[in-house]
Design an enzyme around this catalytic site. Structure first.
Site, PDB file in Angstrom:
ATOM      1  N   TYR A 222       0.494  -1.357   0.188  1.00 37.84           N
ATOM      2  CA  TYR A 222      -0.063  -0.273  -0.341  1.00 37.84           C
ATOM      3  C   TYR A 222       1.023   1.373   0.057  1.00 37.84           C
ATOM      4  CZ  TYR A 222       0.825  -0.264   5.498  1.00 37.84           C
ATOM      5  OH  TYR A 222       1.844  -0.582   5.882  1.00 37.84           O
ATOM      6  N   GLY A 223       2.133   1.157  -0.415  1.00 39.25           N
ATOM      7  CA  GLY A 223       2.745   2.458   0.460  1.00 39.25           C
ATOM      8  C   GLY A 223       4.216   2.288  -0.747  1.00 39.25           C
ATOM      9  N   THR A 224       5.177   2.725  -0.490  1.00 40.22           N
ATOM     10  CA  THR A 224       6.351   2.245  -1.248  1.00 40.22           C
ATOM     11  C   THR A 224       6.784   1.411  -2.220  1.00 40.22           C
ATOM     12  OG1 THR A 224       7.849   1.841   0.173  1.00 40.22           O
ATOM     13  CG2 THR A 224       7.636   4.537   0.612  1.00 40.22           C
ATOM     14  N   LEU A 225       6.200   0.057  -1.276  1.00 40.00           N
ATOM     15  CA  LEU A 225       6.462  -0.157  -3.009  1.00 40.00           C
ATOM     16  C   LEU A 225       5.298  -0.794  -3.853  1.00 40.00           C
ATOM     17  CD1 LEU A 225       6.880  -3.384   0.237  1.00 40.00           C
ATOM     18  CD2 LEU A 225       8.210  -2.840  -1.337  1.00 40.00           C
TER      19      LEU A 225
ATOM     20  N   GLU B  90      11.054  -3.690   6.214  1.00 43.86           N
ATOM     21  CA  GLU B  90       9.984  -3.728   7.148  1.00 43.86           C
ATOM     22  C   GLU B  90       9.977  -3.956   8.174  1.00 43.86           C
ATOM     23  OE1 GLU B  90       7.902  -2.003   5.673  1.00 43.86           O
ATOM     24  OE2 GLU B  90       6.926  -2.615   3.047  1.00 43.86           O
TER      25      GLU B  90
END
Length: 130
Positions: free
Chosen positions: A17-20, A82
């Site tokens: 949901y983010g920087t990935l 993470e």
């Protein structure tokens, strides 16, 4: 506690949901993974932490995720990125839990620290500053 090898036997999918996500700075960590599709999860709320978001297992109106099929090595790499700690999940930056997606159950990294004072994203996607 789910080592990457054991975790993959439970589900080979991961929801990000983010920087990935595609086009963002950490997407290269998913090299070798297979993009399955996009979904909206109502079982998580995102918090804008500045340079990256964090998800909490709280109801939402649907936050955008990308779902990937991964192998144990990619999941192990994501665990390192993470700061997921297999032997003490609550002590790392993120824990990992299974959430249902349109493509089946997928691992979702949940942010462990307190999010007080950070804006919640109850619907849509996190947008990087800049």
């Amino acid at each position: 506690m789910h080592s990457p090898a054991l975790a993959i036997t439970r589900t080979p999918l991961v929801a990000v949901y983010g920087t990935l996500k595609q086009g963002l700075r950490n997407h290269h960590w998913l090299e070798g993974a297979t993009f399955v599709g996009r979904d909206h999860l109502t079982t998580a709320t995102l918090y804008d932490l500045g340079r990256y978001p964090g998800a909490k297992a709280e109801p939402s109106r649907g936050v955008e995720v990308e779902v990937y099929r991964v192998d144990a090595q990619i999941l192990a790499d994501l665990d390192r990125l993470e700061d997921y700690r297999v032997r003490a999940p609550a002590s790392g930056m993120y824990d990992r839990a299974i959430h249902d997606t349109a493509f089946g159950p997928a691992w979702l990294y949940l942010y462990n620290p307190d999010v007080t004072g950070h804006p919640a994203i109850h619907e849509g996607a996190w947008q990087p500053a800049g």
